[in-house]
Design a protein around this motif. Structure first.
Motif, mmCIF file in Angstrom:
data_model
loop_
_atom_site.group_PDB
_atom_site.id
_atom_site.type_symbol
_atom_site.label_atom_id
_atom_site.label_comp_id
_atom_site.label_asym_id
_atom_site.label_seq_id
_atom_site.Cartn_x
_atom_site.Cartn_y
_atom_site.Cartn_z
ATOM 1 N N UNK A 82 54.158 41.259 43.351
ATOM 2 C CA UNK A 82 54.049 41.692 44.749
ATOM 3 C C UNK A 82 52.614 42.106 45.068
ATOM 4 N N UNK A 83 51.983 42.778 44.119
ATOM 5 C CA UNK A 83 50.581 43.155 44.295
ATOM 6 C C UNK A 83 49.692 41.918 44.398
ATOM 7 N N UNK A 84 49.930 40.909 43.537
ATOM 8 C CA UNK A 84 49.117 39.694 43.565
ATOM 9 C C UNK A 84 49.225 38.987 44.914
ATOM 10 N N UNK A 85 50.411 38.925 45.469
ATOM 11 C CA UNK A 85 50.588 38.281 46.772
ATOM 12 C C UNK A 85 49.823 39.051 47.851
ATOM 13 N N UNK A 86 49.872 40.364 47.774
ATOM 14 C CA UNK A 86 49.177 41.207 48.742
ATOM 15 C C UNK A 86 47.663 41.057 48.601
ATOM 16 N N UNK A 87 47.186 41.056 47.361
ATOM 17 C CA UNK A 87 45.752 40.950 47.128
ATOM 18 C C UNK A 87 45.222 39.594 47.591
ATOM 19 N N UNK A 88 45.982 38.538 47.374
ATOM 20 C CA UNK A 88 45.555 37.208 47.801
ATOM 21 C C UNK A 88 45.295 37.183 49.299
ATOM 22 N N UNK A 94 46.366 47.799 36.203
ATOM 23 C CA UNK A 94 46.394 46.350 36.424
ATOM 24 C C UNK A 94 45.811 46.023 37.796
ATOM 25 N N UNK A 95 46.233 46.757 38.801
ATOM 26 C CA UNK A 95 45.726 46.525 40.158
ATOM 27 C C UNK A 95 44.210 46.682 40.213
ATOM 28 N N UNK A 96 43.704 47.709 39.541
ATOM 29 C CA UNK A 96 42.257 47.948 39.518
ATOM 30 C C UNK A 96 41.536 46.813 38.790
ATOM 31 N N UNK A 97 42.057 46.403 37.642
ATOM 32 C CA UNK A 97 41.429 45.338 36.865
ATOM 33 C C UNK A 97 41.392 44.018 37.624
ATOM 34 N N UNK A 98 42.529 43.642 38.191
ATOM 35 C CA UNK A 98 42.619 42.359 38.897
ATOM 36 C C UNK A 98 41.722 42.364 40.133
ATOM 37 N N UNK A 118 50.802 49.459 36.054
ATOM 38 C CA UNK A 118 50.561 48.776 37.319
ATOM 39 C C UNK A 118 49.284 49.236 38.009
ATOM 40 N N UNK A 119 49.031 50.545 38.040
ATOM 41 C CA UNK A 119 47.845 51.015 38.763
ATOM 42 C C UNK A 119 46.561 50.513 38.106
#
Length: 245
Positions: free
Chosen positions: A163-169, A120-124, A117-118
């Motif tokens: 959940x991360x994708x929703x937050x990043x959006x 993934x978050x950096x890559x996205x 996840x960590x």
């Protein structure tokens, strides 16, 4: 900005038509002649087929008088690190106006060969940041499901990625097509006695209904209203070669 004069508002309130006026004020953000890149994995690669979600998005826009061009950028098996590595070649070099990002299933599904996840978050985050720096507007798609069962271990793990994708959006001011929520809603609507694989061929890759669900989610995020989505679905009901509105 859409403005209404005072008399117009009063008249609308008196006639009960303000909701209709507000609906007409909604704007489809994709414009005539724009290019839309679709970055993703095998779900997106298959989406470029005649009845895949990528083609259906383009057809749905055209059914509403908006002609656009797709830039397919889905590669089977790809994860966030691989999409980041090829972003310049497959997306930015093509100079699209928009990019939809569908990534996360393989990052989870591949287990030990996946992406934590960590990372993934950096890559996205880098993908979105680089697109926006290049002037490409981004729509983030939440990952669908890994098996049509929200309670399984893979989908429980995938929930944190979504959940991360929703937050990043929200943080990056991106459009969001919450396809995971849409998929779960469709499955819940069918009830516990539903047939297996309602939206997918194998639990992951979309069947005809799944492709239409994905396309509808993308079009809705682009700003199409209920009437416009109806036109899109009427277009989809036609054979692909005869699908012009």
């Amino acid at each position: 900005m859409f403005k209404l004069g005072k008399m117009t508002v009063v008249a609308a309130l008196m006639t009960g038509s303000l909701g209709a006026i507000q609906a007409r004020a909604a704007e489809v953000v994709v414009k005539e002649g724009q290019k839309i890149a679709f970055l993703g994995d095998s779900i997106t690669a298959a989406g470029a087929r005649p009845d895949g979600y990528v083609k259906l998005v383009i057809r749905g826009l055209e059914a509403n008088g908006i002609k656009t061009t797709a830039v397919p950028a889905g590669i089977s098996g790809h994860k966030s690190n691989q999409m980041l590595a090829r972003l310049e070649r497959d997306v930015l070099a093509k100079k699209p106006d928009w990019m939809t990002l569908s990534c996360g299933v393989n990052d989870v599904w591949h287990g030990a060969r996946g992406v934590p996840l960590d990372q993934y978050q950096e890559n996205i985050t880098k993908i979105v940041t680089q697109c926006q720096a290049a002037g490409v507007k981004v729509m983030i798609l939440t990952s669908t499901m890994i098996g049509e069962d929200a309670s399984n271990a893979n989908n429980q793990k995938l929930a944190a990625y979504n959940a991360f994708l929703r937050k990043l959006a929200k943080e990056k001011n991106c459009l969001l097509a919450d396809l995971n929520a849409a998929m779960q809603a469709e499955l819940a609507k069918a009830g516990p006695n539903r047939k297996d694989k309602m939206l997918t061929r194998d639990g992951v890759h979309m069947n005809a209904a799944g492709n239409q669900m994905m396309a509808a989610g993308v079009l809705k995020a682009f700003g199409l209203d209920a009437e416009q989505l109806k036109k899109a679905r009427e277009n989809w009901a036609k054979p692909a070669k005869a699908a012009k509105p």
